[in-house]
Write an enzyme that holds these catalytic residues in place. Structure first.
Site, PDB file in Angstrom:
ATOM      1  N   CYS A   2       0.748  -1.066   0.034  1.00  0.00           N
ATOM      2  CA  CYS A   2      -0.054  -0.070  -0.092  1.00  0.00           C
ATOM      3  C   CYS A   2       0.954   1.252   0.072  1.00  0.00           C
ATOM      4  O   CYS A   2       1.986   1.197   0.144  1.00  0.00           O
ATOM      5  CB  CYS A   2      -0.762  -0.107   1.338  1.00  0.00           C
ATOM      6  SG  CYS A   2      -1.772  -1.371   1.568  1.00  0.00           S
ATOM      7  N   ARG A  27       4.170   0.353  -6.908  1.00  0.00           N
ATOM      8  CA  ARG A  27       3.936  -0.315  -5.610  1.00  0.00           C
ATOM      9  C   ARG A  27       2.990  -1.536  -5.733  1.00  0.00           C
ATOM     10  O   ARG A  27       2.948  -2.456  -5.242  1.00  0.00           O
ATOM     11  CB  ARG A  27       3.784   0.452  -4.469  1.00  0.00           C
ATOM     12  CG  ARG A  27       4.877   1.403  -4.067  1.00  0.00           C
ATOM     13  CD  ARG A  27       4.498   2.358  -2.835  1.00  0.00           C
ATOM     14  NE  ARG A  27       4.141   1.648  -1.525  1.00  0.00           N
ATOM     15  CZ  ARG A  27       5.200   1.890  -0.607  1.00  0.00           C
ATOM     16  NH1 ARG A  27       6.146   2.427  -0.875  1.00  0.00           N
ATOM     17  NH2 ARG A  27       4.938   1.160   0.517  1.00  0.00           N
ATOM     18  N   TRP A  74      -3.029  -2.327  -1.486  1.00  0.00           N
ATOM     19  CA  TRP A  74      -2.960  -3.772  -1.958  1.00  0.00           C
ATOM     20  C   TRP A  74      -3.505  -4.620  -1.157  1.00  0.00           C
ATOM     21  O   TRP A  74      -2.906  -4.886   0.025  1.00  0.00           O
ATOM     22  CB  TRP A  74      -1.418  -3.935  -2.016  1.00  0.00           C
ATOM     23  CG  TRP A  74      -0.983  -4.982  -3.099  1.00  0.00           C
ATOM     24  CD1 TRP A  74      -0.991  -4.918  -4.536  1.00  0.00           C
ATOM     25  CD2 TRP A  74      -0.861  -6.213  -2.728  1.00  0.00           C
ATOM     26  NE1 TRP A  74      -0.723  -6.027  -5.126  1.00  0.00           N
ATOM     27  CE2 TRP A  74      -0.345  -6.969  -4.076  1.00  0.00           C
ATOM     28  CE3 TRP A  74      -0.526  -7.102  -1.654  1.00  0.00           C
ATOM     29  CZ2 TRP A  74      -0.212  -8.453  -4.226  1.00  0.00           C
ATOM     30  CZ3 TRP A  74      -0.261  -8.463  -1.952  1.00  0.00           C
ATOM     31  CH2 TRP A  74      -0.115  -9.161  -3.203  1.00  0.00           C
ATOM     32  N   ASN A 100      -0.838   1.324   6.215  1.00  0.00           N
ATOM     33  CA  ASN A 100      -0.268   0.005   5.560  1.00  0.00           C
ATOM     34  C   ASN A 100       0.198  -1.052   6.641  1.00  0.00           C
ATOM     35  O   ASN A 100       0.545  -0.498   7.787  1.00  0.00           O
ATOM     36  CB  ASN A 100       1.180   0.375   4.937  1.00  0.00           C
ATOM     37  CG  ASN A 100       0.947   1.547   3.882  1.00  0.00           C
ATOM     38  OD1 ASN A 100      -0.075   1.431   3.184  1.00  0.00           O
ATOM     39  ND2 ASN A 100       1.947   2.057   3.421  1.00  0.00           N
ATOM     40  N   GLY A 101       0.027  -2.266   6.331  1.00  0.00           N
ATOM     41  CA  GLY A 101       0.442  -3.314   7.466  1.00  0.00           C
ATOM     42  C   GLY A 101      -0.764  -4.171   7.633  1.00  0.00           C
ATOM     43  O   GLY A 101      -1.873  -4.380   6.970  1.00  0.00           O
ATOM     44  N   GLU A 481      14.298 -24.827 -10.034  1.00  0.00           N
ATOM     45  CA  GLU A 481      14.014 -23.217  -9.875  1.00  0.00           C
ATOM     46  C   GLU A 481      15.294 -22.495 -10.006  1.00  0.00           C
ATOM     47  O   GLU A 481      15.219 -21.581 -10.927  1.00  0.00           O
ATOM     48  CB  GLU A 481      13.565 -23.038  -8.547  1.00  0.00           C
ATOM     49  CG  GLU A 481      13.187 -21.751  -8.101  1.00  0.00           C
ATOM     50  CD  GLU A 481      12.210 -20.956  -8.946  1.00  0.00           C
ATOM     51  OE1 GLU A 481      11.391 -21.605  -9.627  1.00  0.00           O
ATOM     52  OE2 GLU A 481      12.341 -19.703  -9.024  1.00  0.00           O
ATOM     53  N   LYS A 485      15.151 -19.559 -13.037  1.00  0.00           N
ATOM     54  CA  LYS A 485      15.445 -18.132 -13.006  1.00  0.00           C
ATOM     55  C   LYS A 485      16.616 -17.682 -13.941  1.00  0.00           C
ATOM     56  O   LYS A 485      16.591 -16.832 -14.657  1.00  0.00           O
ATOM     57  CB  LYS A 485      16.273 -17.971 -11.731  1.00  0.00           C
ATOM     58  CG  LYS A 485      15.057 -18.094 -10.517  1.00  0.00           C
ATOM     59  CD  LYS A 485      14.145 -16.967 -10.404  1.00  0.00           C
ATOM     60  CE  LYS A 485      13.006 -16.873 -11.210  1.00  0.00           C
ATOM     61  NZ  LYS A 485      11.835 -18.041 -10.791  1.00  0.00           N
ATOM     62  N   GLU A 488      15.329 -17.723 -17.939  1.00  0.00           N
ATOM     63  CA  GLU A 488      14.093 -16.818 -18.150  1.00  0.00           C
ATOM     64  C   GLU A 488      14.689 -15.166 -18.355  1.00  0.00           C
ATOM     65  O   GLU A 488      13.904 -14.446 -18.808  1.00  0.00           O
ATOM     66  CB  GLU A 488      13.132 -16.936 -17.376  1.00  0.00           C
ATOM     67  CG  GLU A 488      13.223 -16.661 -15.892  1.00  0.00           C
ATOM     68  CD  GLU A 488      11.660 -16.725 -15.302  1.00  0.00           C
ATOM     69  OE1 GLU A 488      10.762 -16.315 -15.991  1.00  0.00           O
ATOM     70  OE2 GLU A 488      11.915 -17.066 -14.133  1.00  0.00           O
ATOM     71  N   HIS A 504      22.039 -40.587 -16.369  1.00  0.00           N
ATOM     72  CA  HIS A 504      21.187 -41.272 -17.370  1.00  0.00           C
ATOM     73  C   HIS A 504      21.177 -40.337 -18.685  1.00  0.00           C
ATOM     74  O   HIS A 504      19.934 -40.242 -19.431  1.00  0.00           O
ATOM     75  CB  HIS A 504      19.902 -41.768 -17.015  1.00  0.00           C
ATOM     76  CG  HIS A 504      19.837 -42.646 -15.571  1.00  0.00           C
ATOM     77  ND1 HIS A 504      20.124 -43.753 -15.724  1.00  0.00           N
ATOM     78  CD2 HIS A 504      20.116 -42.163 -14.339  1.00  0.00           C
ATOM     79  CE1 HIS A 504      20.176 -44.676 -14.668  1.00  0.00           C
ATOM     80  NE2 HIS A 504      20.105 -43.577 -13.793  1.00  0.00           N
ATOM     81  N   LYS A 603       4.150 -11.470 -16.818  1.00  0.00           N
ATOM     82  CA  LYS A 603       4.220 -11.701 -15.278  1.00  0.00           C
ATOM     83  C   LYS A 603       3.060 -12.802 -15.051  1.00  0.00           C
ATOM     84  O   LYS A 603       3.237 -13.338 -14.134  1.00  0.00           O
ATOM     85  CB  LYS A 603       3.943 -10.449 -14.721  1.00  0.00           C
ATOM     86  CG  LYS A 603       3.860 -10.639 -13.014  1.00  0.00           C
ATOM     87  CD  LYS A 603       5.295 -11.175 -12.570  1.00  0.00           C
ATOM     88  CE  LYS A 603       5.189 -11.496 -11.017  1.00  0.00           C
ATOM     89  NZ  LYS A 603       6.521 -12.337 -10.684  1.00  0.00           N
TER      90      LYS A 603
END
Ligand code: AGP
Length: 608
Positions: A2, A27, A74, A100-101, A481, A485, A488, A504, A603
């Site tokens: 936020c 944000r 948010w 915020n929070g 992963e 990263k 991409e 193998h 995204k």
């Protein structure tokens, strides 16, 4: 995350608030609003959606005044709609708060306030604040805010105005950044300086526990004990672009460095030390429901699928429930075996990935209970899943997922703990898991403090054409992963593989040009990984190893070692992922990639 902006001075406040909120759009948010003292009381305008909608509303229904506060929300508690948008006001519209929070004890406070006759109009945790302040008010706004905050548990950054003390803004900070902007006969409050950089570069950063009281003539800072605090004035020398990334070169780097805080946010209020289990309010699944489950399907895409593989291992090892992990794009077109004793865990940062959404609907059609592990509050998957666990990781702007991945693994650990303790996981083991979870933010910070070592490693390998990532057990998904990263954002071909599987086929790729990254913490399969390291070294491969202690068996076998703190096996992926994220980031930057928006990627893949 936020955003907050406030102004008191001689100028018309509405345009200033709108401009400040626009500066905070980066944000990420899903609703916006403002409250202005219009000479008769507190007047608000709020919208779901973008600030442009707020702007149109205000041009249609202007508010005059020179003191006000604004907010971009948010969503964490409650859907992103007008009712839940900030500012929140009391029944008589004499007080307004933006926040915020997360107020962790909002539920109990709300019940207490409702018993006292307060009427709530939103689903948010924030609204309890405005009713607490109104109830405490006795002539001084700052005294009322102090009394209210003494009752609150959790994190906050707030700004408050009232027509009953109409010439000031009171701001307070505990865990959510807040600053005061200094002007000549005018003062600002903001969650970050980008909102007010056009008007002042002189700011005072509030510390946790500080309250600021601002009016036209000046500002003062006091503690929750009402004693005056002295804070230094800082000069902002960043430009706006740098501001939005908090001084980091890219959103991805900012989000990598946020992980001590975001993992802590995922854990906040969810660990029950006495009973050594987890409290997951949003699951909407009773203990009986969870005990009735006899099989689990985890479905997701990309990075979220990787965290699902880790969740499979966690749940089968500790809760002894069989788990299948399915690519959502495959699951939705197969004829999967799913029934009313199946729990379908749907993992998605965005909550909008088309394949994952379709897989969830297919599981629901076949009678499964669905539980979403989602970051974006109010997203389609979050809304339509029968139950859910929000990550609370804040908006993830960089296309390459980093903080969402570590928070997904932590959320899966919490779910595992809850389900396992309903079965036969001991209190002792439950406490071990809790201790390890609580240590994660500090461990992550220790790794981030050594980022320059990874940057030096990236310099060494930035020209590689291929990479192999190898791991076993909990860290086979970590290998996947790490490879994702790198490929991409740097466009280097990289593959993740179970370390033993290398024999193998992929071992044919090993030569002196092939960097091989081993995820080799000292876990239950370390000795096996160590033999795979020797096999690679015997073929002149260049070995980068993520280890967690001095390993005599690897002496002379590793070209580059990066040591991470020790933790329990199931949480090693959270720590091992950090150097892999940094390695991918620094290599991509050195290769000139557009790190935050890599080519061909979105995204959120909202198409099949
Ligand atoms: C991860 O870095 C990628 N951006 C991508 O694989 C992503 O994880 C995938 O598209 C799933 O997205 P979701 O978590 O929002 O559903």
């Amino acid at each position: 995350m936020c955003g907050i902006v406030g102004y008191v001075g001689p100028k018309k406040v509405a345009p200033l608030l709108l401009e400040g909120l626009k500066r905070l759009e980066y944000r990420g948010y899903d609703s916006a609003g403002l409250a202005i003292m219009n000479g008769k009381g507190v007047e608000t305008r709020k919208v779901a959606g973008k600030i442009s909608r707020l702007e149109s509303l205000i041009s249609a229904k202007p508010i005059s005044g020179t003191l006000g506060i604004g907010h971009t929300r948010w969503a964490t508690h409650g859907a992103p709609n007008e009712a839940n948008a900030h500012p929140h006001v009391d029944e008589k519209h004499e007080f307004a708060v933006v926040h915020n929070g997360i107020i962790e004890n909002a539920g109990s406070l709300r019940r207490k306030l409702e018993d006292l006759g307060h009427v709530f109009t939103s689903e948010t945790d924030t609204e309890v604040l405005v009713h607490l302040i109104e109830a405490a008010f006795d002539g001084s706004l700052e005294d009322a805010v102090i009394e209210a905050l003494h009752q609150v548990e959790g994190a906050y950054g707030i700004a408050v105005v009232s027509s009953r003390d109409p010439h000031k803004i009171v701001a307070a900070r505990k865990g959510s950044p807040l600053l005061v902007g200094l002007g000549d006969g005018e003062h600002y409050v903001a969650s970050d300086a980008s909102a007010i950089l056009a008007h002042t570069r002189e700011v005072v950063y509030l510390h946790d526990g500080d309250l600021a009281v601002l009016d036209r003539s000046g500002y003062r800072i006091i503690g929750l004990d009402s004693l005056t605090q002295t804070r230094k004035v800082s000069k902002i020398d960043w430009d706006l672009a740098q501001m939005e990334r908090g001084g980091f070169a890219h959103f991805m780097l900012k989000e990598i460095f946020e992980q001590p805080q975001t993992v802590a946010s995922t854990l906040a209020g969810r660990l029950l030390l006495n009973t050594a289990t987890a409290k997951l309010a949003g699951t909407n699944l009773s203990d009986e429901d969870l005990l009735a489950i006899d099989n689990i399907v985890i479905t997701a895409c990309g990075t979220s699928w990787h965290s699902g593989l880790i969740g499979e291992h966690m749940i089968e090892e500790s809760a002894r429930i069989p788990v299948e992990v399915e690519y959502a794009s495959e699951f939705r077109y197969r004829n999967p075996i799913v029934n009313d004793r199946t729990l379908c865990i749907v993992i998605s940062q965005s909550g909008e990935t088309a394949d994952t959404l379709a897989a969830m609907r297919e599981a629901q059609r076949r009678g499964a209970r669905t539980l979403g592990i989602v970051n974006v509050v109010g997203s389609t998957i979050a809304r339509d899943a029968a139950a859910g666990i929000y990550l609370h990781a804040g908006p993830e702007i960089g296309v390459a997922s980093t903080k969402a991945f570590t928070s997904q693994v932590v959320a899966l650990a919490l779910l595992t703990l809850k389900m396992a303790r309903l079965r036969d996981l001991s209190v002792i083991r439950g406490r071990e898991i809790i201790d390890a979870l609580q240590a994660l933010p500090g461990h992550i910070q220790q790794i981030l403090d050594r980022a320059p070592e990874i940057e030096a490693l990236a310099e060494e390998f930035k020209r590689a054409q291929n990479f192999l990532y190898l791991g076993r057990g909990y860290n086979f998904p970590t290998a996947l992963e790490g490879a994702l990263k790198l490929k991409e954002i740097s466009y280097i071909h990289a593959e993740g593989y179970p370390a033993a599987e290398m024999k193998h086929g992929p071992i044919a790729l090993i030569d002196e040009l092939m960097p091989v990254v081993f995820i080799a913490p000292h876990d239950s399969v370390f000795d096996k990984v160590a033999s795979n390291v020797q096999e690679v070294k015997a073929r002149k491969g260049r070995v980068i190893a993520i280890t967690s202690r001095e390993e005599p068996s690897l002496a002379g076998k590793i070209d580059y070692e990066f040591r991470i703190p020790e933790t329990i096996d199931m949480l090693t992926p959270v720590l091992a992922a950090i150097p892999l994220q940094l390695l991918a980031y620094y290599i991509a930057v050195k290769r000139g990639s557009n790190v935050d928006q890599p080519r061909n990627l979105a995204k959120s893949v909202t198409v099949e």
